[in-house]
Design a protein around this motif. Sequence first.
Motif, mmCIF file in Angstrom:
data_model
loop_
_atom_site.group_PDB
_atom_site.id
_atom_site.type_symbol
_atom_site.label_atom_id
_atom_site.label_comp_id
_atom_site.label_asym_id
_atom_site.label_seq_id
_atom_site.Cartn_x
_atom_site.Cartn_y
_atom_site.Cartn_z
ATOM 1 N N ARG A 1 -15.312 4.067 -14.666
ATOM 2 C CA ARG A 1 -14.060 3.856 -13.953
ATOM 3 C C ARG A 1 -13.580 2.423 -14.071
ATOM 4 O O ARG A 1 -14.335 1.529 -14.473
ATOM 5 N N VAL A 2 -12.340 2.233 -13.682
ATOM 6 C CA VAL A 2 -11.777 0.901 -13.503
ATOM 7 C C VAL A 2 -11.333 0.781 -12.051
ATOM 8 O O VAL A 2 -10.726 1.708 -11.507
ATOM 9 N N GLU A 3 -11.658 -0.323 -11.419
ATOM 10 C CA GLU A 3 -11.193 -0.591 -10.068
ATOM 11 C C GLU A 3 -10.326 -1.837 -10.082
ATOM 12 O O GLU A 3 -10.679 -2.843 -10.697
ATOM 13 N N ILE A 4 -9.208 -1.766 -9.399
ATOM 14 C CA ILE A 4 -8.323 -2.920 -9.258
ATOM 15 C C ILE A 4 -8.233 -3.253 -7.773
ATOM 16 O O ILE A 4 -7.769 -2.443 -6.971
ATOM 17 N N GLN A 5 -8.694 -4.445 -7.419
ATOM 18 C CA GLN A 5 -8.604 -4.889 -6.027
ATOM 19 C C GLN A 5 -7.472 -5.888 -5.892
ATOM 20 O O GLN A 5 -7.397 -6.867 -6.639
ATOM 21 N N LEU A 6 -6.614 -5.643 -4.916
ATOM 22 C CA LEU A 6 -5.471 -6.520 -4.655
ATOM 23 C C LEU A 6 -5.724 -7.262 -3.343
ATOM 24 O O LEU A 6 -6.029 -6.640 -2.318
ATOM 25 N N SER A 7 -5.620 -8.577 -3.391
ATOM 26 C CA SER A 7 -5.874 -9.413 -2.221
ATOM 27 C C SER A 7 -4.731 -10.411 -2.047
ATOM 28 O O SER A 7 -4.131 -10.846 -3.048
ATOM 29 N N PRO A 8 -4.430 -10.789 -0.808
ATOM 30 C CA PRO A 8 -3.367 -11.779 -0.603
ATOM 31 C C PRO A 8 -3.697 -13.103 -1.276
ATOM 32 O O PRO A 8 -4.845 -13.556 -1.247
ATOM 33 N N LEU A 9 -2.712 -13.704 -1.905
ATOM 34 C CA LEU A 9 -2.901 -15.027 -2.526
ATOM 35 C C LEU A 9 -2.913 -16.099 -1.437
ATOM 36 O O LEU A 9 -2.209 -15.987 -0.439
ATOM 37 N N GLY B 1 -9.112 -3.789 5.354
ATOM 38 C CA GLY B 1 -8.508 -4.996 5.912
ATOM 39 C C GLY B 1 -7.231 -5.339 5.163
ATOM 40 O O GLY B 1 -6.324 -4.519 5.046
ATOM 41 N N ASP B 2 -7.162 -6.557 4.630
ATOM 42 C CA ASP B 2 -5.995 -6.975 3.866
ATOM 43 C C ASP B 2 -6.168 -6.755 2.367
ATOM 44 O O ASP B 2 -5.365 -7.244 1.570
ATOM 45 N N ASN B 3 -7.207 -6.035 1.969
ATOM 46 C CA ASN B 3 -7.432 -5.732 0.552
ATOM 47 C C ASN B 3 -7.080 -4.278 0.252
ATOM 48 O O ASN B 3 -7.313 -3.394 1.079
ATOM 49 N N ILE B 4 -6.513 -4.060 -0.920
ATOM 50 C CA ILE B 4 -6.211 -2.712 -1.396
ATOM 51 C C ILE B 4 -7.017 -2.483 -2.661
ATOM 52 O O ILE B 4 -7.016 -3.313 -3.567
ATOM 53 N N ASN B 5 -7.707 -1.351 -2.721
ATOM 54 C CA ASN B 5 -8.537 -1.050 -3.882
ATOM 55 C C ASN B 5 -8.040 0.218 -4.563
ATOM 56 O O ASN B 5 -7.879 1.258 -3.920
ATOM 57 N N LEU B 6 -7.773 0.125 -5.860
ATOM 58 C CA LEU B 6 -7.358 1.270 -6.658
ATOM 59 C C LEU B 6 -8.536 1.704 -7.518
ATOM 60 O O LEU B 6 -9.038 0.919 -8.323
ATOM 61 N N ILE B 7 -8.980 2.944 -7.351
ATOM 62 C CA ILE B 7 -10.123 3.461 -8.105
ATOM 63 C C ILE B 7 -9.604 4.465 -9.123
ATOM 64 O O ILE B 7 -9.049 5.509 -8.769
ATOM 65 N N MET B 8 -9.812 4.135 -10.408
ATOM 66 C CA MET B 8 -9.280 4.935 -11.508
ATOM 67 C C MET B 8 -10.437 5.570 -12.264
ATOM 68 O O MET B 8 -11.161 4.883 -12.987
ATOM 69 N N PRO B 9 -10.632 6.877 -12.124
ATOM 70 C CA PRO B 9 -11.821 7.534 -12.689
ATOM 71 C C PRO B 9 -11.750 7.703 -14.200
ATOM 72 O O PRO B 9 -10.687 7.599 -14.823
ATOM 73 N N GLY B 10 -12.905 8.001 -14.779
ATOM 74 C CA GLY B 10 -13.042 8.074 -16.225
ATOM 75 C C GLY B 10 -12.227 9.158 -16.896
ATOM 76 O O GLY B 10 -11.880 9.036 -18.073
ATOM 77 N N ASN B 11 -11.875 10.213 -16.155
ATOM 78 C CA ASN B 11 -11.128 11.295 -16.802
ATOM 79 C C ASN B 11 -9.683 10.918 -17.121
ATOM 80 O O ASN B 11 -8.999 11.635 -17.847
ATOM 81 N N ILE B 12 -9.204 9.772 -16.585
ATOM 82 C CA ILE B 12 -7.839 9.345 -16.907
ATOM 83 C C ILE B 12 -7.785 7.968 -17.564
ATOM 84 O O ILE B 12 -6.704 7.505 -17.911
ATOM 85 N N THR B 13 -8.911 7.315 -17.747
ATOM 86 C CA THR B 13 -8.876 5.929 -18.212
ATOM 87 C C THR B 13 -9.248 5.775 -19.687
ATOM 88 O O THR B 13 -8.402 5.437 -20.515
ATOM 89 N N PHE B 14 -10.527 6.016 -20.027
ATOM 90 C CA PHE B 14 -11.024 5.755 -21.381
ATOM 91 C C PHE B 14 -11.878 6.912 -21.882
ATOM 92 O O PHE B 14 -12.519 7.604 -21.099
ATOM 93 N N GLU C 1 0.830 -1.205 0.000
ATOM 94 C CA GLU C 1 0.000 0.000 0.000
ATOM 95 C C GLU C 1 0.870 1.262 0.000
ATOM 96 O O GLU C 1 0.606 2.217 -0.753
ATOM 97 N N THR C 2 1.902 1.272 0.823
ATOM 98 C CA THR C 2 2.801 2.431 0.888
ATOM 99 C C THR C 2 3.455 2.683 -0.462
ATOM 100 O O THR C 2 3.536 3.832 -0.934
ATOM 101 N N GLU C 3 3.905 1.621 -1.107
ATOM 102 C CA GLU C 3 4.559 1.754 -2.405
ATOM 103 C C GLU C 3 3.579 2.266 -3.455
ATOM 104 O O GLU C 3 3.921 3.124 -4.283
ATOM 105 N N LEU C 4 2.349 1.767 -3.438
ATOM 106 C CA LEU C 4 1.338 2.225 -4.395
ATOM 107 C C LEU C 4 1.022 3.706 -4.195
ATOM 108 O O LEU C 4 0.894 4.460 -5.168
ATOM 109 N N ARG C 5 0.898 4.128 -2.953
ATOM 110 C CA ARG C 5 0.604 5.534 -2.683
ATOM 111 C C ARG C 5 1.734 6.440 -3.187
ATOM 112 O O ARG C 5 1.480 7.525 -3.719
ATOM 113 N N GLN C 6 2.958 5.993 -3.034
ATOM 114 C CA GLN C 6 4.092 6.779 -3.518
ATOM 115 C C GLN C 6 4.100 6.843 -5.044
ATOM 116 O O GLN C 6 4.298 7.904 -5.637
ATOM 117 N N GLN C 7 3.872 5.707 -5.680
ATOM 118 C CA GLN C 7 3.909 5.641 -7.142
ATOM 119 C C GLN C 7 2.768 6.431 -7.779
ATOM 120 O O GLN C 7 2.921 7.002 -8.868
#
Length: 215
Positions: A207-215, A99-112, A81-87
């Motif tokens: 928008r596009v959402e990317i959810q990251l969860s532990p494998l 919890g242990d999930n990280i969600n990236l919300i990418m709005p329409g003005n930068i996606t498509f 999460e820290t690395e994603l926030r920096q990037q």
Amino acid sequence: MNKFFTATLVCTLAACTTTDPYTGESKTNNTSAGAIIGAVAGAAVGVASSSKKDRGKGALTGAVAGGAIGGGVGYYMDTQETELRQQLQGSGVQVQRNGDNINLIMPGNITFETGKYNIRPQFYDVLNSVAVVLTEFNKTAVNIGGHTDSTGSNDFNQLLSERRAQSVRDYLGERKVVYSRMKATGYGPRYPIASNSNSAGREQNRRVEIQLSPL
């Protein structure tokens, strides 16, 4: 559970809380929360699998093992999460933690562009930054969700959302994110996060959402 373990758990809970310097509130960090949950679950397993006279020892052994596992997952996701926030700082992408999930919300003005699934040129840098983190932290599942506003037919929007999610997955795959980690799903207009009655709200919903969860 014996008195020693109970006292240890109470001390652990106290040590894991920190004070937010901005709000003054006490809170538990995600790594510590994972360790605590793991410890409690491990203790329960230890009690259940031990004889009556050894239950105290079993609880303590299970707590130590469970805490190590839970804390490890929490630390891994905290670091990611820290690395994603920096990037992604200043990119317009929201980084949310649940919890242990990280969600990236990418709005329409930068996606498509409206009605299209070709990635916008300005979206490349965002996805490149995400790919850098995902290749470094390769022990997470990547669930990519495409969303649209309510303009147009449901069938059109459903297909469009699927293609948008697939476009993001394919781009990340080209940047060496392993395909088997990624799942692309289209949701059409079913899950709006803003009103579809105005252009600003529709842009948020596209928008596009990317959810990251532990494998």
